[in-house]
Each structure stands twice: as C-alpha cells, then as structure tokens.
Scaffold this motif. Sequence first.
Motif, mmCIF file in Angstrom:
data_model
loop_
_atom_site.group_PDB
_atom_site.id
_atom_site.type_symbol
_atom_site.label_atom_id
_atom_site.label_comp_id
_atom_site.label_asym_id
_atom_site.label_seq_id
_atom_site.Cartn_x
_atom_site.Cartn_y
_atom_site.Cartn_z
ATOM 1 N N ARG A 1 -3.756 0.629 11.190
ATOM 2 C CA ARG A 1 -3.236 1.784 10.409
ATOM 3 C C ARG A 1 -3.399 2.341 11.318
ATOM 4 O O ARG A 1 -2.297 3.439 10.887
ATOM 5 C CB ARG A 1 -4.162 1.163 9.305
ATOM 6 C CG ARG A 1 -4.095 0.530 8.429
ATOM 7 C CD ARG A 1 -5.385 0.874 7.617
ATOM 8 N NE ARG A 1 -6.680 0.780 7.378
ATOM 9 C CZ ARG A 1 -7.354 0.359 6.882
ATOM 10 N NH1 ARG A 1 -7.654 1.497 5.908
ATOM 11 N NH2 ARG A 1 -8.928 0.826 7.210
ATOM 12 N N GLU B 1 -3.191 4.213 2.396
ATOM 13 C CA GLU B 1 -3.895 3.709 3.061
ATOM 14 C C GLU B 1 -5.226 3.852 4.124
ATOM 15 O O GLU B 1 -6.277 3.683 4.881
ATOM 16 C CB GLU B 1 -2.747 3.328 4.623
ATOM 17 C CG GLU B 1 -1.914 2.458 4.248
ATOM 18 C CD GLU B 1 -1.744 1.554 3.512
ATOM 19 O OE1 GLU B 1 -2.183 0.961 3.458
ATOM 20 O OE2 GLU B 1 -1.078 2.036 2.435
ATOM 21 N N TYR C 1 2.987 -0.367 1.286
ATOM 22 C CA TYR C 1 1.817 0.159 0.522
ATOM 23 C C TYR C 1 1.379 -0.474 -0.015
ATOM 24 O O TYR C 1 0.175 -0.117 -0.224
ATOM 25 C CB TYR C 1 2.581 1.212 -0.298
ATOM 26 C CG TYR C 1 2.938 2.462 1.646
ATOM 27 C CD1 TYR C 1 2.660 1.785 2.482
ATOM 28 C CD2 TYR C 1 3.504 4.209 1.172
ATOM 29 C CE1 TYR C 1 3.399 3.452 3.797
ATOM 30 C CE2 TYR C 1 3.844 4.895 1.744
ATOM 31 C CZ TYR C 1 3.708 4.052 3.550
ATOM 32 O OH TYR C 1 3.963 4.617 4.323
ATOM 33 N N LYS D 1 -2.766 -1.738 3.811
ATOM 34 C CA LYS D 1 -4.116 -0.808 3.121
ATOM 35 C C LYS D 1 -5.592 -2.093 3.782
ATOM 36 O O LYS D 1 -6.053 -1.440 4.279
ATOM 37 C CB LYS D 1 -4.048 -0.705 1.593
ATOM 38 C CG LYS D 1 -5.837 -0.192 1.636
ATOM 39 C CD LYS D 1 -5.865 -0.350 0.434
ATOM 40 C CE LYS D 1 -7.047 0.509 -0.324
ATOM 41 N NZ LYS D 1 -7.191 0.716 -1.580
#
Length: 228
Positions: free
Chosen positions: A126, A202, A194, A119
């Motif tokens: 990402r 995310e 995660y 994240k």
Amino acid sequence: MQHVQPEINRLTAILQNSQGKDGSWHDPFETNIVVDAYMIILLRVLENDDEKLIQSLVKRIESKRDPSGVWKLFADEKEGNLSLTTEAYYALLYSGLKKKEDPDMRKAWRFIHEKGGLKQTKMFTRLMLTVTGQYKWPVLFPIPIEAVLLPPTFFVNMFDISIYARAHFMPLVLLGEKKFQVKGINAPDLSDLYQSRSPDPEWEEMRSNEYRSLFSRLQTSTAALIGL
C-alpha cells in the motif's frame, strides 16, 4: 520425524550434487517477482524507457504466474498471494505491454477484487501504491518522523530494528512525513480496486481513536525526550 527425514535427505543430496570441485557453490541470486515489478514501476515513473529491460522483466513476471492467473510467494501456497498479485498486476499494466482487458489480467483483477481489493494488501504494498500516486497518504502516518531520534536507551528505538529493515524504514518515514508522491505520465488507474467510498479507502485502520491516541502519545513523548 519419519516424515521429515526423507525431505532432509533430498535437500542434502541437492546441495552435495551442486557443490563445485573447489568446495564452493555457485547459484544465481534470484528472488520472487517483487524486484522485477518494482523495477518496471521505477523505470516508468522516471521515464527511463529501457524497453528491452522492461520486456524481459514482464516476461519473467509472467513466467512466474500460477495457472490460475495469480502469483504465489511459495509453491505450496493454497491460494494466490494478494499483495504479490497486486504488485505484479500493477507493474504489468505500468509496462504498457499488458491491458486490463487481457484474459490473464482479468483473472488477476478478479482475484484481487474477491480478496477485498487494495485495502487488504500488506502495508509495504500500500505504501508503494501511495508513493506512486494511486491514492492519498493517511492523515497520520504510522510512525512519526520524530521516532528516528529516540535514543538507544529508550525501550524501543531504530537501532532495535535490523539493518535490512532500517534501510527501508528511514526512506518510508521521510516519504510519509512529506507525503511525497510521484506519478508517471502513463500510470495505470487502480481505483476500480478500492472497494470503498471513503476518501482514504486504504487507511481506515489508521483513523481509529486508538491509533490517533497512540500516535499522539508517541509523538509527544519523543519530542519531550529529545527536547523539542
């Protein structure tokens, strides 16, 4: 200035000493390990198993690893770079030549985990992970596809972006609109990074009311301008 001048002199001397007799310079075109990492991922996704090339890319990525087990964008970066380390870690796993259990890979995993997981990586990292099937696209993509039709007279339009940025901008907007994903047969699983129970871990920042309002207004304004 007294602290800067010696470094200027050092760099000037390097340039002067590396100049050829014909007045030109010849140096290898070398970047950080992002290109190497993405090439490994691309080859595996396309099932183009050029093992010789993949082995050479893995070797170069590993040669750039800091002794602490992470990767840095700059030699004087105090700590490792989270996004770069994530990309290197992912690519090495995708290569099939490295395993999560390897001591050096455990160091990279711990660093990524301690820095907040996937994240906290940069958006381009990402997006790459999303395109390659590591998790879902956000419900609302950061830029509606209608934005590419904004005229040059609008206060912001795609021609305000550098040609280098546009080369990345257009494909990403299209991918986001279609929520395209492709996953290799032996793709690694990064779900242990995660650090969230959310279904879209995310992209939490894109679920705020402020972002939804901005997205809606941009989409509506764009549609009105181009007559949709």
